[in-house]
Design a protein around this motif. Structure first.
Motif, PDB file in Angstrom:
ATOM      1  N   VAL A 370     -44.568  91.779  41.600  1.00 50.54           N
ATOM      2  CA  VAL A 370     -44.520  91.807  40.144  1.00 50.54           C
ATOM      3  C   VAL A 370     -43.868  93.107  39.691  1.00 50.54           C
ATOM      4  N   VAL A 371     -42.923  93.023  38.764  1.00 51.78           N
ATOM      5  CA  VAL A 371     -42.336  94.202  38.124  1.00 51.78           C
ATOM      6  C   VAL A 371     -42.424  93.993  36.621  1.00 51.78           C
ATOM      7  N   ASP A 372     -42.935  94.982  35.887  1.00 49.26           N
ATOM      8  CA  ASP A 372     -43.116  94.808  34.442  1.00 49.26           C
ATOM      9  C   ASP A 372     -42.006  95.486  33.640  1.00 49.26           C
ATOM     10  N   ASN A 373     -42.102  95.346  32.327  1.00 45.39           N
ATOM     11  CA  ASN A 373     -41.057  95.837  31.430  1.00 45.39           C
ATOM     12  C   ASN A 373     -40.959  97.359  31.415  1.00 45.39           C
ATOM     13  N   ASP A 374     -42.016  98.044  31.818  1.00 43.94           N
ATOM     14  CA  ASP A 374     -42.010  99.511  31.877  1.00 43.94           C
ATOM     15  C   ASP A 374     -41.513 100.033  33.215  1.00 43.94           C
ATOM     16  N   GLY A 375     -41.128  99.126  34.120  1.00 44.79           N
ATOM     17  CA  GLY A 375     -40.604  99.545  35.411  1.00 44.79           C
ATOM     18  C   GLY A 375     -41.640  99.744  36.484  1.00 44.79           C
ATOM     19  N   ASN A 376     -42.926  99.469  36.185  1.00 45.05           N
ATOM     20  CA  ASN A 376     -43.960  99.539  37.207  1.00 45.05           C
ATOM     21  C   ASN A 376     -43.853  98.317  38.116  1.00 45.05           C
ATOM     22  N   ALA A 377     -44.305  98.466  39.339  1.00 45.78           N
ATOM     23  CA  ALA A 377     -44.252  97.349  40.284  1.00 45.78           C
ATOM     24  C   ALA A 377     -45.564  97.248  41.043  1.00 45.78           C
ATOM     25  N   CYS A 378     -45.975  96.018  41.326  1.00 51.50           N
ATOM     26  CA  CYS A 378     -47.191  95.784  42.105  1.00 51.50           C
ATOM     27  C   CYS A 378     -46.864  94.873  43.275  1.00 51.50           C
ATOM     28  N   SER A 379     -47.090  95.383  44.463  1.00 53.07           N
ATOM     29  CA  SER A 379     -46.896  94.641  45.703  1.00 53.07           C
ATOM     30  C   SER A 379     -48.285  94.257  46.196  1.00 53.07           C
ATOM     31  N   PHE A 380     -48.596  92.968  46.192  1.00 51.62           N
ATOM     32  CA  PHE A 380     -49.983  92.518  46.336  1.00 51.62           C
ATOM     33  C   PHE A 380     -50.076  91.451  47.423  1.00 51.62           C
ATOM     34  N   ILE A 381     -51.040  91.622  48.321  1.00 50.78           N
ATOM     35  CA  ILE A 381     -51.243  90.647  49.387  1.00 50.78           C
ATOM     36  C   ILE A 381     -52.727  90.341  49.527  1.00 50.78           C
ATOM     37  N   ASN A 382     -53.059  89.058  49.709  1.00 52.40           N
ATOM     38  CA  ASN A 382     -54.451  88.604  49.723  1.00 52.40           C
ATOM     39  C   ASN A 382     -54.595  87.537  50.804  1.00 52.40           C
ATOM     40  N   SER A 383     -55.680  87.592  51.577  1.00 52.58           N
ATOM     41  CA  SER A 383     -55.775  86.703  52.736  1.00 52.58           C
ATOM     42  C   SER A 383     -57.207  86.381  53.112  1.00 52.58           C
ATOM     43  N   ILE A 384     -57.385  85.189  53.714  1.00 52.87           N
ATOM     44  CA  ILE A 384     -58.656  84.885  54.389  1.00 52.87           C
ATOM     45  C   ILE A 384     -58.403  84.714  55.895  1.00 52.87           C
ATOM     46  N   TYR A 385     -57.308  85.292  56.383  1.00 52.82           N
ATOM     47  CA  TYR A 385     -56.865  85.323  57.770  1.00 52.82           C
ATOM     48  C   TYR A 385     -56.385  83.952  58.226  1.00 52.82           C
ATOM     49  N   ASN A 386     -57.075  83.246  59.126  1.00 50.51           N
ATOM     50  CA  ASN A 386     -56.611  81.911  59.512  1.00 50.51           C
ATOM     51  C   ASN A 386     -56.715  80.953  58.322  1.00 50.51           C
ATOM     52  N   VAL A 387     -56.039  79.816  58.416  1.00 42.18           N
ATOM     53  CA  VAL A 387     -56.105  78.842  57.328  1.00 42.18           C
ATOM     54  C   VAL A 387     -57.556  78.393  57.128  1.00 42.18           C
ATOM     55  N   PHE A 388     -58.037  78.547  55.899  1.00 44.47           N
ATOM     56  CA  PHE A 388     -59.434  78.309  55.530  1.00 44.47           C
ATOM     57  C   PHE A 388     -60.388  79.270  56.243  1.00 44.47           C
ATOM     58  N   GLY A 389     -59.866  80.356  56.794  1.00 44.64           N
ATOM     59  CA  GLY A 389     -60.705  81.405  57.357  1.00 44.64           C
ATOM     60  C   GLY A 389     -61.698  80.893  58.377  1.00 44.64           C
ATOM     61  N   SER A 390     -62.963  81.180  58.139  1.00 42.87           N
ATOM     62  CA  SER A 390     -64.040  80.754  59.040  1.00 42.87           C
ATOM     63  C   SER A 390     -64.390  79.276  58.841  1.00 42.87           C
ATOM     64  N   GLY A 391     -63.882  78.692  57.768  1.00 41.14           N
ATOM     65  CA  GLY A 391     -64.244  77.315  57.432  1.00 41.14           C
ATOM     66  C   GLY A 391     -65.534  77.216  56.650  1.00 41.14           C
ATOM     67  N   LEU A 392     -66.189  78.355  56.402  1.00 41.23           N
ATOM     68  CA  LEU A 392     -67.454  78.386  55.673  1.00 41.23           C
ATOM     69  C   LEU A 392     -67.204  78.563  54.178  1.00 41.23           C
ATOM     70  N   VAL A 393     -67.849  77.744  53.369  1.00 43.15           N
ATOM     71  CA  VAL A 393     -67.717  77.795  51.912  1.00 43.15           C
ATOM     72  C   VAL A 393     -69.107  77.956  51.302  1.00 43.15           C
ATOM     73  N   PRO A 394     -69.365  79.056  50.592  1.00 43.90           N
ATOM     74  CA  PRO A 394     -70.690  79.258  49.991  1.00 43.90           C
ATOM     75  C   PRO A 394     -70.963  78.257  48.864  1.00 43.90           C
ATOM     76  N   LYS A 395     -72.215  77.960  48.657  1.00 44.02           N
ATOM     77  CA  LYS A 395     -72.643  77.014  47.622  1.00 44.02           C
ATOM     78  C   LYS A 395     -72.221  77.503  46.235  1.00 44.02           C
ATOM     79  N   ASN A 396     -71.666  76.591  45.441  1.00 38.88           N
ATOM     80  CA  ASN A 396     -71.288  76.856  44.052  1.00 38.88           C
ATOM     81  C   ASN A 396     -70.272  77.989  43.891  1.00 38.88           C
ATOM     82  N   CYS A 397     -69.436  78.202  44.888  1.00 33.51           N
ATOM     83  CA  CYS A 397     -68.442  79.283  44.808  1.00 33.51           C
ATOM     84  C   CYS A 397     -67.005  78.773  44.766  1.00 33.51           C
ATOM     85  N   GLY A 398     -66.700  77.698  45.478  1.00 31.38           N
ATOM     86  CA  GLY A 398     -65.363  77.133  45.423  1.00 31.38           C
ATOM     87  C   GLY A 398     -64.310  77.929  46.152  1.00 31.38           C
TER      88      GLY A 398
END
Length: 557
Positions: A370-398
């Protein structure tokens, strides 16, 4: 000024051009919402967090609040790069002895903690990372509620599933656990993965975002969400506790860099593997590439051997620096690179094994720029490692919980050995490039794919800096990927599009080559790049590229 690329390789996508602001993500819906946030007053950091929330919703197998994030932020006013390490730590009770008691040890034939084991779940760091990003790098003009509102509305009203995401869903959904203590069915539709074009809703994730917007980190790490995460992990045999959750915090790490042909390349320090990309660039810099053909066996050989040597050192030296210091001065020195370069035989592939347990590559993870109109930039990465991570999904969390502890070593003499309250060797690495001469932003970039990531960084940057490619051509150009398994020589995966003559020449050099095509090309990761250029009149223009191997796109205005 760098030369313009002139070889006959044409992307099936055009570079997106903009004058004010731009986003590049792996999903069209996320790109559209990111751009909308920028138009409505968000800066690069705030828009990035809004994008992260949307991607958790539209691509839950790759990312989300159940995992980790890393952030690089370019402050255009100060001309500096800042960083957030949003990776979680292991539970206090997680030890080699405990794992051995449970039958997980080298003696029992395990090379790592299995991804399906609840012991693979560490504290998820993403929630804290998102909020810290807004609080430390945001403009202060937009609230968390406003940032999360588009994702909440999508979750409640529904969104259509895109093609590549649907394909990966189908290939991996059976990993989701649907027992009495895990709610993987919340990410399915009547027990099945969403199909391309099918409308998907996730009301439970909408409620989590509302809680996060209202209560912040306290709500996530000390409230109902944390309790459900702990119940799910313990209910499946793991050892994560509320105390582990409550003690979590991000760290504000000073980014590391190396200078490559007049450009300063920034990465996050260990426990991340960004130093591998920097070491590889240092080695590659010793070769004059101005007369090289980008699509040649000679250049591909140099790229492969440089990254091989960087990984050899990285596998030994990357671990949690709060537990054991990492000698970054040595790793990043040009002298170290010169010594490594001497061992490269330009006529023959190395036969050495650069192996570590559990090495893989793939599309796992989301990265966006992302680069904004003021020239700032955000390089962002987010992961749960393997696809679907551990495969565990907490109740009511999605959302699914990551399996990042699978990246620990089970060898007690290794700096990355599993242990209590440790961060593991981490694969996700955002990138940023500035000009050495004036600290102005050159590019906000990155790519996904576990251990493909440093390889992708080196290839994309060489494409742009050494060969003058546009961001889109740099991303679409055929890639290589080395998988560091205990195979001699290592398998070098080459993407379809590399001429047969070049493939045969690489085989002649001793490389163990496999050609990859169609959806299997996901192993080469998913990259995004926003580059800053100036036209002949001195006007700033954003040149944007997005991964052609995924569903996404770049957008700007």
């Amino acid at each position: 000024m760098f030369k313009m690329f002139s070889e006959k390789f044409y992307s099936r996508r055009s570079t997106v051009l903009a004058t004010h602001a731009a986003v590049a993500t792996s999903n069209p819906t996320a790109s559209e919402i990111g751009l909308s946030l920028l138009k409505n007053g968000a800066n690069a950091a705030e828009a990035a967090v809004g994008i992260a929330a949307v991607l958790n919703l539209v691509d839950p197998g790759m990312t989300g609040l159940g995992g980790d994030c890393f952030v690089l932020f370019y402050d255009n006013k100060q001309k500096i790069v800042k960083g957030i390490n949003g990776s979680g730590r292991s539970p206090k009770q997680l030890t080699l002895d405990l794992l051995s008691e449970k039958g997980i040890s080298i003696e029992k034939g395990f090379k790592k903690i299995p991804r399906s084991s609840a012991f693979s779940v560490m504290v998820p760091g993403a929630a804290a990372g998102w909020i810290d990003c807004v609080e430390n790098f945001g403009s202060g003009k937009i609230s968390l509620e406003e940032i999360f509102r588009p994702a909440i509305q999508l979750a409640e009203n529904g969104f259509p599933m895109h093609e590549v995401t649907a394909t990966l869903y189908l290939e991996n959904y059976l990993h989701l656990k649907t027992n009495d203590t895990s709610y993987g069915s919340d990410l399915l539709i009547n027990g099945n993965p969403p199909k391309t074009g099918q409308l998907v809703r996730n009301q439970k994730f909408a409620e989590v975002l509302k809680d996060l917007a209202k209560n912040g980190k306290v709500g996530f790490y000390k409230g109902k969400i944390a309790e459900e995460i702990v119940k799910t992990v313990q209910g499946n045999g793991g050892c994560l506790t509320m105390e582990d959750m409550e003690s979590h915090c991000s760290t504000y790490d000073e980014p590391i860099f190396t200078d490559y042909r007049g450009f300063r390349v920034w990465e996050m320090p260990p426990n991340g593997q960004g130093v591998v990309a920097l070491m590889a660039l240092n080695i590659l810099e010793g070769y004059s590439l101005k007369n090289e053909n980008r699509m040649s066996s000679s250049l591909i050989h140099k790229l492969i051997e440089s990254t091989n040597l960087a990984f050899e050192q990285g596998f030994k030296c990357i671990f949690d620096p709060s537990v054991k210091p990492v000698n970054l001065e040595l790793l990043l020195s040009k002298t170290n690179a010169e010594e490594k370069r001497k061992s490269i035989n330009l006529e023959k592939a190395s036969s050495k094994i650069y192996c570590r347990s559990g090495v893989h590559a793939g599309s796992d993870t989301v990265y966006f720029s992302v680069v904004d109109n003021d020239g700032n930039a955000c390089s962002f990465i987010n992961s749960i490692y393997n696809v679907f991570g551990s495969g565990l999904v907490p109740k009511n969390c999605g959302f699914a919980l990551h399996n990042r502890a699978s990246n620990f070593s089970l060898r007690d003499n290794h700096g990355n050995c599993v242990g209590p309250e440790k961060r593991s060797y981490h694969t996700i690495i955002p990138g940023m490039v500035t000009h050495v001469s004036n600290n102005e932003l050159f590019a906000c970039f990155g790519n996904t794919g576990a251990f493909m990531q440093p390889q992708g960084h080196v290839q994309a940057l060489s494409n742009m800096i050494d060969f003058g490619m546009t961001p889109q051509n740099a991303l679409c150009h055929p890639r290589y990927c080395v998988k560091y398994h205990n195979i001699k020589p290592h398998i070098v995966y080459l993407e379809e599009g590399i001429p047969e003559k070049i493939i045969e020449e690489l085989k002649g050099l001793g490389h163990n080559v496999v050609v990859v095509s169609e959806f299997s090309r996901s192993m080469f990761g998913r990259g995004q790049i926003i580059q800053v250029r100036y036209d002949e009149q001195g006007n700033r223009v954003l040149w944007c590229g997005s991964e052609s191997r995924s569903d996404g796109c770049a957008l700007g205005y």
